[in-house]
Write an enzyme that holds these catalytic residues in place. Structure first.
Site, PDB file in Angstrom:
ATOM      1  N   GLU A 140      49.992  87.225   3.066  1.00  0.00           N
ATOM      2  CA  GLU A 140      50.777  85.984   3.020  1.00  0.00           C
ATOM      3  C   GLU A 140      49.862  84.752   3.051  1.00  0.00           C
ATOM      4  OE1 GLU A 140      55.125  87.078   4.791  1.00  0.00           O
ATOM      5  OE2 GLU A 140      53.615  86.564   6.288  1.00  0.00           O
ATOM      6  N   GLU A 175      57.468  93.296   2.043  1.00  0.00           N
ATOM      7  CA  GLU A 175      58.017  93.254   3.395  1.00  0.00           C
ATOM      8  C   GLU A 175      59.496  92.929   3.302  1.00  0.00           C
ATOM      9  OE1 GLU A 175      56.029  90.809   6.250  1.00  0.00           O
ATOM     10  OE2 GLU A 175      54.025  91.493   5.659  1.00  0.00           O
TER      11      GLU A 175
END
Length: 575
Positions: free
Chosen positions: A147, A223
């Site tokens: 991320e 995710e």
């Protein structure tokens, strides 16, 4: 594609470092029985290199054994060995010793940072390359950063990580994962590296945004947040199983791949739970249950069955075959028979260090736990306010050994004001590290007193510092429990109990205030009366037949010096 065949990744996250090794097989078999073909795991740098140059890959850190086991059970593996992992894990997986260098820059093309990563990868990556699918092993993909677009936009840094993996022999699919927003994708994507997206809902929107940046490539949610984590002082997060199943169905209908974050959360044992800082410090609880398809202790939930039903629409699963159930037992009440007060036990826990300033714990080579600062303050002085500039994270203030109050990072306004008599006083400050920030711009999070201490306007110098990592309590000398013990005097309590057959159990800390609990020398993690977690999970393998020992480090005091071992968890005080 996997080899020459189209392959849909149906993955679930299980972090080997949050589960005792004896239970890895149980959790992996339950993942497979639910219809998944792949397991995903992060790799926490701070677990494997807690001290610089000293590498640990045994016990709960045995990544190679976990990877091999997954392959033997017929599962593929996705590994996310990014230097940074977030994961609600202490410092996002970065080792605390990085902060010993005040000039360290994190997650960018800063040569001292890159040099530390390269030294770590020199040990880590050769452990993984024998398990690559290109060599007949189970690892089908590796992540290069986590991320990153939520944090920065340094493409030179990302490309360094990409090359670091390639040069060390990683020739499987490389990927990044980011939120489905423009700035996140712009910052996190790397040329020649597959991008995936992370979200918990609105999958069509998320995938549409990804396709703007990466057209004509397979879709994957790396995710899928089917649950969520908890901070101290909050209620336990839950999500409706039918809603989770509906979003999964939407993704599979769109021919996407998916990784459940989490499939099984496990536990933040020890001092490894992290913290967030949106506008104030929010420490994460010890349980990482995450409201996942498997509970913290590995039980099937309603969500497990709902997810399996959806996967069964897209692939033939056959009957549900599960490993034998893991027993849970209640061992009753354990009376604490020994007590060792912290201020009287310092010589058995640490050696004093003289320091001009009250430096953060990283400057003394300390990673976790508590740190104590003591100085003599001359007198006479009029009543003045004590100012900690500033404390990370929670400080107990003692004047001549008497408790004076608490100063917290999250609440800088306090009323600790005192005068000093002609003879002066001894000022002692016990600081608790409640978990380094694991996400966002506040991550450079040194612990202890970060700048200085003032009484009124005057900075105080000449300190005696005692690092208290509390990783070895063997030298504590316990006396009988002091029934009239002064409140707010931190103490260790010792209790013993006998086990005929070890089984999973849950340590109830009801009636205690705040602290840390140990079973047979193993740090179970933090407890705190403010909710939502009232019990600490004790996996059966941590117990032994015969005599077992519980040690509780309590900071404030308890209603009664006893704990109970029950056969069910309490993760929300409203249960």
């Amino acid at each position: 594609m996997l080899g020459e065949q189209p392959f849909r990744i149906l993955s679930g996250a299980i972090h080997y470092f949050r589960v005792v090794p004896q239970y890895w097989e149980d959790r992996l078999l339950k993942l497979k029985a639910c219809g998944f073909n792949t397991v995903e795991t992060y790799v926490p740098w701070n677990l494997h290199e807690a001290n610089e140059g000293q590498f640990n890959f045994v016990g709960m850190a045995d990544l190679e054994k976990f990877t091999q086991l997954a392959g033997e059970l017929g599962l593929y593996v996705i590994v996310r060995p990014s230097p940074y992992i977030c994961a609600e894990w202490e410092f996002g997986g970065l080792p605390a010793w990085l902060l010993a260098d005040p000039g360290m820059r994190l997650r960018c093309h800063h040569k001292p940072f890159l040099d530390k990563i390269d030294a770590y990868f020199d040990d880590l990556i050769p452990r993984l390359t024998p398990f690559l699918s290109t060599k007949g092993g189970p690892i089908i993909a590796m992540q290069i950063e986590n991320e990153y677009g939520s944090y920065g936009n340094d493409k030179a840094y990302l490309n360094h990580l990409k090359q670091a993996l390639i040069e060390r022999g990683v020739d499987v699919l490389l990927f990044t994962s980011d939120g489905p927003e423009d700035f996140m994708l712009q910052g996190g994507m790397v040329e020649g590296v597959w991008e995936t997206v992370n979200f918990g809902s609105r999958s069509a929107e998320g995938f549409a945004k990804l396709l703007e940046y990466q057209p004509d490539q397979p879709l994957m949610c790396m995710e899928y947040w089917n649950g969520w984590f908890d901070h101290w002082g909050e209620q336990h997060h839950t999500r409706d199983a039918a809603d989770v199943a509906k979003v999964l169905d939407d993704m599979l209908a769109a021919n996407a791949s998916v990784n459940f974050y989490m499939f099984h959360g496990g536990t933040n044992f020890g001092f490894y739970s992290g913290a967030n800082y949106p506008d104030k410090l929010q420490p994460t609880i010890t349980s990482y249950d995450y409201d996942s398809p498997l509970s913290e202790s590995g039980d099937l939930t309603e969500k497990y069955h709902a997810v399996r039903e959806v996967i069964g629409k897209y692939t033939d699963l056959g009957p549900l075959e599960l490993p034998a159930p893991i027993a849970k037992k209640s061992y009753g009440t354990v009376n604490m028979t020994g007590q060792a007060k912290l201020l009287a036990s310092l010589d058995g826990l640490s050696s004093p260090i003289q320091s001009v300033c009250p430096e953060p714990m990283e400057q003394f080579g300390q990673n976790y736990g508590f740190i104590m600062y003591t100085t003599h303050l001359s007198g006479p002085r009029p009543a003045s306010r004590l100012n900690l500039q500033e404390v990370h994270d929670r400080a107990h203030i003692f004047i001549d050994g008497k408790f004076k109050g608490i100063i917290e990072r999250a609440d800088k306004e306090h009323d600790i004001v005192f005068d000093v008599p002609a003879g002066g006083v001894e000022l002692t400050i016990l600081v608790e590290n409640m978990g380094r920030i694991n996400y966002g711009p506040q991550m450079k999070d040194a612990k202890g007193i970060t700048e200085g201490v003032r009484h009124g306007l005057q900075f105080l110098f000449d300190w005696t510092v005692r690092p208290l990592p509390l990783d070895d309590l063997s030298k504590l000398n316990f006396d009988s429990v002091d029934g009239e013990s002064e409140k707010n005097q931190p103490s260790f309590y010792l209790g013993e109990f006998t086990v005929d057959e070890p089984a999973d159990t849950f340590l109830s800390m009801k009636g205690w205030t705040k602290g840390v609990a140990y079973i047979n020398g193993f740090n179970l993690g933090r407890y705190w009366e403010i909710a939502p977690q009232e019990t600490l999970y004790i996996p059966g393998p941590l117990l032994r037949k015969g005599n077992n020992e519980i040690v509780v480090f309590e900071l404030h005091g308890c209603e009664s010096p006893s704990v109970s071992l029950q056969d069910y968890p309490v993760l929300n005080k409203q249960q």
